[in-house]
Motif scaffolding. Structure first.
Motif, PDB file in Angstrom:
ATOM      1  N   GLY A   1       0.512  -1.234  -0.098  1.00  0.00           N
ATOM      2  CA  GLY A   1       0.117  -0.089   0.147  1.00  0.00           C
ATOM      3  C   GLY A   1       0.795   1.324  -0.068  1.00  0.00           C
ATOM      4  N   PHE A   2       0.136   2.166   0.460  1.00  0.00           N
ATOM      5  CA  PHE A   2       0.963   3.669   0.030  1.00  0.00           C
ATOM      6  C   PHE A   2       1.742   3.875   1.448  1.00  0.00           C
ATOM      7  N   PRO A   3       2.947   4.086   0.802  1.00  0.00           N
ATOM      8  CA  PRO A   3       4.163   3.978   2.062  1.00  0.00           C
ATOM      9  C   PRO A   3       4.266   5.201   2.879  1.00  0.00           C
ATOM     10  N   LEU A   4       3.332   6.383   2.524  1.00  0.00           N
ATOM     11  CA  LEU A   4       3.355   7.449   3.345  1.00  0.00           C
ATOM     12  C   LEU A   4       2.184   7.621   4.163  1.00  0.00           C
ATOM     13  N   LYS A   5       1.712   6.327   4.625  1.00  0.00           N
ATOM     14  CA  LYS A   5       0.320   6.475   5.306  1.00  0.00           C
ATOM     15  C   LYS A   5       0.522   7.356   6.739  1.00  0.00           C
ATOM     16  N   LYS A   6       1.722   6.919   7.370  1.00  0.00           N
ATOM     17  CA  LYS A   6       1.771   7.816   8.637  1.00  0.00           C
ATOM     18  C   LYS A   6       1.915   9.397   8.336  1.00  0.00           C
ATOM     19  N   SER A   7       2.797   9.849   7.332  1.00  0.00           N
ATOM     20  CA  SER A   7       2.688  11.223   6.946  1.00  0.00           C
ATOM     21  C   SER A   7       1.225  11.934   6.836  1.00  0.00           C
ATOM     22  N   ARG A   8       0.507  11.086   6.019  1.00  0.00           N
ATOM     23  CA  ARG A   8      -0.819  11.415   5.412  1.00  0.00           C
ATOM     24  C   ARG A   8      -1.696  11.654   6.371  1.00  0.00           C
ATOM     25  N   THR A   9      -1.567  10.472   7.528  1.00  0.00           N
ATOM     26  CA  THR A   9      -2.552  10.730   8.719  1.00  0.00           C
ATOM     27  C   THR A   9      -2.199  11.795   9.591  1.00  0.00           C
ATOM     28  N   ALA A  10      -0.859  12.045   9.705  1.00  0.00           N
ATOM     29  CA  ALA A  10      -0.326  13.034  10.546  1.00  0.00           C
ATOM     30  C   ALA A  10      -0.756  14.539   9.979  1.00  0.00           C
ATOM     31  N   THR A  11      -0.690  14.481   8.558  1.00  0.00           N
ATOM     32  CA  THR A  11      -0.935  15.681   7.937  1.00  0.00           C
ATOM     33  C   THR A  11      -2.375  16.193   8.041  1.00  0.00           C
ATOM     34  N   GLU A  12      -3.228  15.388   7.786  1.00  0.00           N
ATOM     35  CA  GLU A  12      -4.774  15.299   8.021  1.00  0.00           C
ATOM     36  C   GLU A  12      -5.155  15.587   9.408  1.00  0.00           C
ATOM     37  N   GLU A  13      -4.469  14.845  10.609  1.00  0.00           N
ATOM     38  CA  GLU A  13      -4.793  15.384  11.861  1.00  0.00           C
ATOM     39  C   GLU A  13      -4.383  16.632  12.003  1.00  0.00           C
ATOM     40  N   LEU A  14      -3.107  17.053  11.566  1.00  0.00           N
ATOM     41  CA  LEU A  14      -2.699  18.385  11.875  1.00  0.00           C
ATOM     42  C   LEU A  14      -3.665  19.492  11.327  1.00  0.00           C
ATOM     43  N   LEU A  15      -3.920  19.310   9.925  1.00  0.00           N
ATOM     44  CA  LEU A  15      -5.129  20.207   9.234  1.00  0.00           C
ATOM     45  C   LEU A  15      -6.508  20.142  10.051  1.00  0.00           C
ATOM     46  N   LEU A  16      -6.814  19.052  10.598  1.00  0.00           N
ATOM     47  CA  LEU A  16      -7.981  19.112  11.372  1.00  0.00           C
ATOM     48  C   LEU A  16      -7.727  19.836  12.673  1.00  0.00           C
ATOM     49  N   GLY A  17      -6.450  19.628  13.267  1.00  0.00           N
ATOM     50  CA  GLY A  17      -6.353  20.206  14.614  1.00  0.00           C
ATOM     51  C   GLY A  17      -6.319  21.610  14.369  1.00  0.00           C
ATOM     52  N   LEU A  18      -5.788  22.188  13.221  1.00  0.00           N
ATOM     53  CA  LEU A  18      -5.861  23.713  12.934  1.00  0.00           C
ATOM     54  C   LEU A  18      -6.959  24.079  12.748  1.00  0.00           C
ATOM     55  N   LEU A  19      -7.916  23.438  12.227  1.00  0.00           N
ATOM     56  CA  LEU A  19      -9.152  23.834  11.789  1.00  0.00           C
ATOM     57  C   LEU A  19     -10.019  23.813  13.231  1.00  0.00           C
ATOM     58  N   LYS A  20     -10.047  23.016  13.880  1.00  0.00           N
ATOM     59  CA  LYS A  20     -10.373  22.970  15.158  1.00  0.00           C
ATOM     60  C   LYS A  20      -9.843  24.092  16.220  1.00  0.00           C
ATOM     61  N   LYS A  21      -8.730  24.552  16.035  1.00  0.00           N
ATOM     62  CA  LYS A  21      -8.549  25.763  16.681  1.00  0.00           C
ATOM     63  C   LYS A  21      -9.265  27.027  16.182  1.00  0.00           C
ATOM     64  N   LYS A  22      -9.403  27.079  14.837  1.00  0.00           N
ATOM     65  CA  LYS A  22     -10.361  28.242  14.441  1.00  0.00           C
ATOM     66  C   LYS A  22     -11.765  28.080  15.011  1.00  0.00           C
ATOM     67  N   ILE A  23     -12.180  26.598  14.729  1.00  0.00           N
ATOM     68  CA  ILE A  23     -13.759  26.791  15.312  1.00  0.00           C
ATOM     69  C   ILE A  23     -13.734  27.214  16.840  1.00  0.00           C
ATOM     70  N   ASP A  24     -12.667  26.938  17.749  1.00  0.00           N
ATOM     71  CA  ASP A  24     -12.741  26.899  19.064  1.00  0.00           C
ATOM     72  C   ASP A  24     -12.693  28.456  19.223  1.00  0.00           C
ATOM     73  N   ASP A  25     -12.044  29.372  18.267  1.00  0.00           N
ATOM     74  CA  ASP A  25     -12.004  30.773  18.388  1.00  0.00           C
ATOM     75  C   ASP A  25     -13.645  31.265  18.227  1.00  0.00           C
ATOM     76  N   PHE A  26     -14.213  30.963  16.893  1.00  0.00           N
ATOM     77  CA  PHE A  26     -15.629  31.270  16.825  1.00  0.00           C
ATOM     78  C   PHE A  26     -16.439  30.698  17.965  1.00  0.00           C
ATOM     79  N   MET A  27     -16.188  29.418  18.492  1.00  0.00           N
ATOM     80  CA  MET A  27     -17.049  28.814  19.399  1.00  0.00           C
ATOM     81  C   MET A  27     -17.043  29.732  20.969  1.00  0.00           C
ATOM     82  N   MET A  28     -15.955  30.326  20.856  1.00  0.00           N
ATOM     83  CA  MET A  28     -15.745  31.191  22.206  1.00  0.00           C
ATOM     84  C   MET A  28     -17.064  32.237  22.371  1.00  0.00           C
ATOM     85  N   LEU A  29     -17.574  32.608  21.264  1.00  0.00           N
ATOM     86  CA  LEU A  29     -18.804  33.400  21.259  1.00  0.00           C
ATOM     87  C   LEU A  29     -19.952  32.678  21.983  1.00  0.00           C
TER      88      LEU A  29
END
Length: 849
Positions: free
Chosen positions: A590-618
């Motif tokens: 299979g795809f040999p870069l699975k770990k970095s792909r998963t980590a990338t999507e987790e990082l992106l999702l984490g950054l998006l969650k931080k943005k959502i948290d900023d709005f959810m502070m309202l």
């Protein structure tokens, strides 16, 4: 002549009979006497038997018989003597009559022969003079031939025709020296011939010594020419086969047998002997440098002198010394700079030896060449192992390996076994790839550090071909309009180029020796490059924390393109390795870069969650005990929806659809969890129906946004309708439960599985504890039921009855539930409920398990 008279047997018998001896004994005794044998045995036997008289009687009888025989012989000879005397007398009378006749004949003869004798004396004298003249003429002719041969030998010596001079001297020594007419001439020849031989030997030895010096320079040039021709032939065959790398073809050539049928019209650099190499070398240098004539001449001259075996030994020992001196590696010059000269010298040496072996007339024997090759191969193996152990650069490894491979290809044509050299290269495979991976790790780090993670802009078709088509990462077969903005950043083609160079270098290093099945090895190291180096470097980049949302999006988009590029890289490695693509597809993982792909999507999702948290502070501005529901929802939902719409419009230009879908699912799920967290938060002590209705409006707006985005993913094979909307299901079910008129339906397992399957009953109890409403319209029916619905699990009962801190509404629900479920409870729980009725307490009826 005396005649022998046989003894009278009758007389012997008569005499013997009187003595008493037997006839047999007398016969034996007579035979022994006639034969001259020893009579001792007869005497001993007679005395032993006590009859000596018989032996004496026999002896007397024999003596008497001999006397009679003698008398007879005398009588017979007397008669003959008398006859001979008579004959003599008659002969004398005849002789007397012949004397006068003889005297007359002698006188006549003397008178006749006198003149003849005088003529004979004259003839003999003339004949003696003729013989002397003939001998003188013969000697003169011999001298003439001898001096002619010596003069011819002098001419040949003056013209440096040593072999012809030796032939003339040999002819004089063989034909004329034994017949030399004068001792002086013979002594002269005996002294001059060895001196001439010594002079020829010294002169030819000097020429041979000069040739030995010149051949070292010529061998180096010849070796370089042969290796260059081998490299050119490999490149030509590589071009014919459509392979960019010549090393792969070198392996196939290497495995070919050095002998093959060559037609007159066929041009094949690999089917001939070393004449082409020698001709090519002579074309670039003086013919005298590569001329083997002095060697053959010296060998022939020494063979003519009878010193062939000595010359062979001398030649072998000197060539061995030359070979040993060629092995000296200078410590002042790096081996990388001198390895070509080092190996070219050895190649030229053995090409010359092969030519001498086949055309030298026995000057050197095959075992001698094999012995020299064993010395050379052992030394080359030692030098290579020593130099490889010191190298710390993969490119240096490859340069030396390529030259060693060409050396092997060149000498393999001359039937030299180069397996030990190939074994050395095989042993260095892991170290080479470790160094190559280290270089690639540095290049990958530099590439990722230099990438700004912005979409790559290509202005020309050449850039598109080099960065997209070369690695088959295009999204369409149609060439786009330029300038073209790719979905990936500049690091993707750079990483693909690094991997392509790695594959090429790996195959180039392992293509020696005719290895056929190298793809598993190339695949293993390619997986290490992708899984350890590139995947690890991307993980380090992600963990460094220096990426923003747009950059994380670009990295996630790059991972999708890299997955497509990885498929190409494995196919490319299989193609260069010479195996069918269908076989490569079977063994590919299979795809040999699975770990970095998963980590990338987790990082992106984490950054998006931080943005959502900023709005959810309202959400801090939400009125949880509002007098009326907000008509257009709460303020945070407006900001969240605006951000989500901006996010989708931006991400559509960067992220692939499948990645964007996963990100939206994650964000919506996080929003749902956040809303659930609001109800469960300790900051919210209580809320009313108006607040729930406001959250309901917020959810409807977000669900409307999810429905609007679903059209983007309808083309996906694995997309399910309302998949994005399902991410908000937990919050939606909780709001529906709080707004419904029959909340006790939550206790029904069928209804709960159908309508509230995402809700956790503990969370529901916690939320209902905070729900405050003046009317008991919502949850009043919990306590009016006569019995519990069938199918309620004991776990739910324990949770509801064991919840420690409930408000007044919760306590009423709890008591009503306990009354309705009394006949379902065990006896111990029933006793506790009865006690609770008699003595109400604030502690829970049933402790939490």
């Amino acid at each position: 002549m005396r005649r022998k008279v046989a003894p009278d047997s009758s007389a012997m018998a008569a005499g013997g009979g009187g003595g008493g001896a037997t006839e047999a004994e007398q016969a034996q005794l007579s035979t022994a006497i006639r034969n001259g044998e020893d009579l001792g045995p007869f005497a001993r036997r007679a005395f032993a038997s006590g009859r000596p008289e018989a032996l004496l009687s026999s002896l007397r009888h024999v003596a008497r018989s001999k006397e009679v025989e003698i008398e007879d012989v005398c009588k017979a000879h007397y008669q003959d003597f008398m006859g001979a005397v008579d004959d003599l007398r008659s002969l004398l009378s005849d002789v007397d009559s012949l004397k006068p006749a003889l005297a007359d004949s002698n006188a006549a003869l003397q008178s006749t022969v006198g003149p003849l004798l005088a003529s004979l004396d004259a003839y003999l004298e003339a004949r003696s003079v003729a013989d002397n003249l003939t001998a003188a003429i013969r000697a003169a002719r011999l001298c003439s031939r001898l001096f002619a041969l010596l003069a011819r030998a002098n001419e040949h010596l003056a013209a440096d025709r040593l072999y012809l001079a030796l032939r003339a001297i040999a002819a004089a020594e063989r034909d004329l020296l034994p017949a030399a007419p004068h001792p002086t001439i013979r002594r002269m020849l005996v002294s001059v011939i060895p001196a001439l031989h010594a002079h020829v030997e010294r002169k030819i030895f000097k020429e041979f010594s000069d040739w030995m010096v010149q051949i070292r320079v010529a061998s180096r040039h010849l070796g370089q020419t042969a290796i260059e021709r081998a490299s050119a032939a490999c490149q030509r065959q590589a071009e014919e086969q459509g392979i960019r790398s010549g090393s792969t073809v070198a392996a196939a050539i290497f495995r070919n047998h050095p002998y093959s049928l060559r037609l007159k019209d066929e041009e094949d650099d690999w089917s001939g002997d070393d004449s082409d190499d020698l001709a090519a070398a002579v074309a670039d240098a003086e013919a005298s440098i590569l001329d083997l004539t002095p060697l053959y001449r010296a060998h022939h001259i020494h063979a003519t002198l009878g010193l062939e075996e000595r010359f062979r030994r001398y030649y072998f020992e000197n060539r061995k010394l030359q070979l040993t001196s060629d092995f000296q590696v200078s410590s002042l010059t790096p081996f990388l700079e001198s390895h070509q000269i080092f190996f070219a010298q050895i190649v030229g040496f053995f090409i010359v030896e092969d030519r001498i072996l086949r055309t030298g007339g026995g000057l050197i024997a095959p075992p001698d060449v094999d012995a020299l090759w064993e010395i050379a191969i052992t030394k080359m193996v030692s030098v290579l192992e020593d130099q490889f152990s010191r190298m710390q650069t993969a490119n240096h490894f490859l340069l030396i390996k390529d030259y060693v491979s060409l050396l092997g290809v060149t000498l393999h044509r001359y039937c030299y076994s180069v397996d030990p050299l190939l074994d050395v290269l095989s042993k260095q495979r892991d170290k080479y790839h470790d160094l190559l991976l280290s270089d690639c790790r540095r290049q990958v780090s530099e590439t990722l550090a230099a990438d700004k993670f912005e979409q790559m802009l290509m202005k020309t078709e050449y850039e598109y071909s080099m960065n997209v088509l070369s690695f088959q990462i295009q999204t369409s077969d149609i060439t786009p309009a330029f300038p073209y903005v790719a979905s990936f950043s500049s690091s993707v083609p750079d990483l693909c180029g690094i991997c392509g160079s790695f594959i090429k270098d790996s195959i180039s290093f392992m293509s020696h020796g005719g290895q056929l099945d190298i793809y598993p090895i190339v695949k293993k190291y390619l997986e290490r490059l992708l899984g350890e180096v590139i995947d690890g470097s991307i993980l380090c980049l992600i963990k460094s924390g220096g990426l923003g949302v747009s950059q994380a999006m670009q990295v996630a988009a790059n991972m999708v393109v890299l997955e497509q590029a990885c498929n190409f890289l494995f196919r490319h490695a299989a193609q260069l390795s010479g195996i069918p693509l269908r076989i490569a597809e079977k063994v590919r993982r299979g795809f040999p870069l699975k770990k970095s792909r998963t980590a990338t999507e987790e990082l992106l999702l984490g950054l998006l969650k931080k943005k959502i948290d900023d709005f959810m502070m309202l959400t801090d501005s939400i009125s949880w005990m509002a007098d009326s529901p907000p008509p257009s929802g709460n303020e945070y939902s407006n900001e969240v929806i605006i951000y989500l719409e901006t996010l989708v419009s931006t991400a559509l230009q960067i992220l692939p659809i499948q990645v964007l879908r996963r990100m939206l699912q994650g964000v919506l799920t996080y929003i749902s969890n956040t809303i659930m967290g609001l109800f469960l938060s300790d900051t919210v002590k209580r809320f009313n129906l108006n607040a729930v209705m406001g959250i309901d409006v917020d959810l409807k707006r977000i669900e409307s946004f999810a429905d609007d985005q679903s059209d983007l993913f309808t083309d996906s094979d694995d997309f399910v309708a309302n998949e994005l909307k399902l991410a908000l299901l937990e919050a939606r079910q909780l709001v529906n439960l709080l707004l419904c008129n029959n909340p006790e339906n939550f206790l029904n397992p069928v209804i709960r599985e159908r309508s509230y399957n995402k809700l956790n009953y503990k969370k529901v109890i916690t939320v209902t504890e905070k729900f405050r409403e003046s009317s008991v319209r919502l949850f009043g029916t919990f306590g009016t039921r006569a019995c519990a619905p069938p199918g309620i699990s004991m776990e739910l009962i324990h949770a509801l009855l064991g919840f420690p801190h409930l408000g007044s509404l919760g306590k009423r629900i709890k008591l009503a539930l306990a009354n309705s479920l009394m006949h379902y409870l065990p006896s111990t729980l029933r006793a506790k409920c009865d006690k609770r009725k008699e003595n109400p307490r604030t502690d829970p009826i049933v402790s939490t398990p």
